[in-house]
Design an enzyme around this catalytic site. Structure first.
Site, short mmCIF file in Angstrom:
data_model
loop_
_atom_site.label_atom_id
_atom_site.label_comp_id
_atom_site.label_asym_id
_atom_site.label_seq_id
_atom_site.Cartn_x
_atom_site.Cartn_y
_atom_site.Cartn_z
N GLN A 108 -6.54 -1.02 3.26
CA GLN A 108 -5.79 -0.58 4.44
C GLN A 108 -6.50 0.58 5.13
O GLN A 108 -6.96 1.51 4.47
CB GLN A 108 -4.37 -0.14 4.06
CG GLN A 108 -3.52 0.15 5.30
CD GLN A 108 -2.12 0.59 4.97
OE1 GLN A 108 -1.91 1.73 4.57
NE2 GLN A 108 -1.15 -0.30 5.13
N LYS B 207 0.53 -4.00 8.94
CA LYS B 207 1.81 -3.58 8.35
C LYS B 207 2.56 -2.72 9.35
O LYS B 207 2.00 -1.76 9.89
CB LYS B 207 1.59 -2.81 7.04
CG LYS B 207 2.92 -2.45 6.35
CD LYS B 207 2.75 -2.28 4.86
CE LYS B 207 4.10 -2.28 4.16
NZ LYS B 207 4.80 -1.01 4.25
N GLY C 166 10.76 -3.99 1.53
CA GLY C 166 11.90 -3.09 1.58
C GLY C 166 12.96 -3.44 0.56
O GLY C 166 13.56 -4.51 0.62
N PRO D 277 0.84 -1.20 0.00
CA PRO D 277 0.00 0.00 0.00
C PRO D 277 0.87 1.24 0.00
O PRO D 277 1.80 1.36 0.79
CB PRO D 277 -0.78 -0.13 1.32
CG PRO D 277 0.08 -0.98 2.21
CD PRO D 277 0.80 -1.93 1.29
N CYS E 6 3.34 3.62 8.08
CA CYS E 6 3.57 4.86 7.35
C CYS E 6 4.46 5.80 8.17
O CYS E 6 4.15 6.10 9.32
CB CYS E 6 2.24 5.55 7.04
SG CYS E 6 2.45 7.10 6.13
#
Length: 328
Positions: free
Chosen positions: A70, A139, A201, A16, A100
């Site tokens: 999400q 997440k 990542g 996302p 985030c």
């Protein structure tokens, strides 16, 4: 890998990303091989659910299952209500955003800021899991900063609360997108829990995807920035994981066809003026690392109509197939 009743195959997932993983981009990535595509974050604040932006973010009509949405916020009750609302409106998987790093998100104690308050994390994940019948995923990052890494603790809290799968971006919030991803931390998380884990990542190539799966033991890789301008990376990774062979790079003509379709979907979804503006960042990503990229972006960003944007794009990719045009 399995999330509740849903088989995620291939185990290659679109991460996302706010302002990126809208419906046109999710559909494109799924068509090009993503086993799952998670929506950009939707707010848990019910006062904002009927804004134009939120309604677009909650539009899942025609999207192939499983539909993963999400949600972002800080209040357990509000997040539980948001989970119910989205499940009632097509979400088949609900994902909670605790990853985030954006300042405006962390400043309201949402996203990765939540990693600083483990009891609040526990209340949030339990409230959301208890609120809906669909699988709930989470997440996270590896921690708030390098002196405060608590991904293992958060992972155990999540598993105990009934979280169905966990995505770990191998950086702290303080790292944002700098430095190398910590695959050793993701590996430790995978060993600490029994639920599926996504490794996120720096997955930019098929070879890197295979390496990340090998060193972390994760069940799937999650691709974010690696898909910007290269949505075919999902089929490349899936093919490489299955065969050990690399697919040939798409030709400029193939890239042009994919991009043109993407642009037309953006115009249809957002309307022409906004679609043209939103398309500009995608055009820059598609042209990145190609000849005359800067000159192309300078010209195409001045286009004010879909017709002009499409024609400039077609001309640019035609020039890549015929170097004489580019030289002229």
């Amino acid at each position: 890998m399995q999330i509740g009743p849903y088989l995620i195959d291939p185990p290659v997932v679109l991460a996302p990303m706010a302002g990126v993983t809208d419906k046109p981009f999710r559909l494109l990535c799924k068509r090009l091989g993503a086993g799952l595509a998670v929506s950009e974050m939707t707010t848990a604040d019910p006062r904002l659910w009927n804004t134009r932006k939120s309604l677009r973010r909650m539009d899942h009509e025609g999207e192939p299952e499983p539909v993963s949405v999400q949600i972002a916020g800080y209040d357990p009750g509000m997040l539980a209500d948001a989970a119910r609302y989205n499940a009632d409106n097509g979400a088949q998987i609900v994902d909670i955003n605790m990853g985030c790093p954006a300042k405006k998100v962390c400043n309201v104690w949402a996203g990765s800021a939540l990693l600083q308050d483990e009891p609040l994390v526990a209340r949030i994940v339990k409230a959301v899991v208890d609120a809906v019948d669909v699988p709930v995923t989470l997440k996270i990052r590896t921690g708030w900063d390098r002196d405060n890494k608590n991904a293992l603790t958060i992972a155990r809290i999540a598993e105990d609360a009934g979280i169905a799968a966990l995505a770990v971006h191998g950086r702290t919030r303080a790292d944002k997108y700098e430095g190398d991803a910590e695959y050793d931390t993701i590996a430790a998380v995978k060993q600490a829990v029994g639920i599926p884990v996504f490794a996120n990542g720096d997955v930019l190539t098929p070879q890197k995807a295979k390496h990340v799966l090998a060193v972390t033991g994760a069940d799937a890789v999650m691709v974010g920035r690696g898909a910007q301008g290269r949505p075919w990376i999902f089929r490349e990774i899936a093919h490489y994981l299955a065969t050990g062979e690399l697919l040939p790079e798409p030709t400029p003509a193939e890239v042009c066809a994919i991009l043109t379709g993407h642009l037309q979907d953006l115009y249809a979804f957002y309307g022409e003026p906004q679609g043209v503006r939103i398309a500009r960042k995608h055009l820059g990503w598609y042209a990145k690392d190609r000849p005359e990229n800067a000159a192309f972006r300078h010209v195409v960003n001045r286009a004010e109509s879909p017709q002009e944007q499409l024609q400039l794009t077609a001309d640019y990719f035609a020039s890549l197939q015929d170097p004489l045009i580019l030289a002229a």
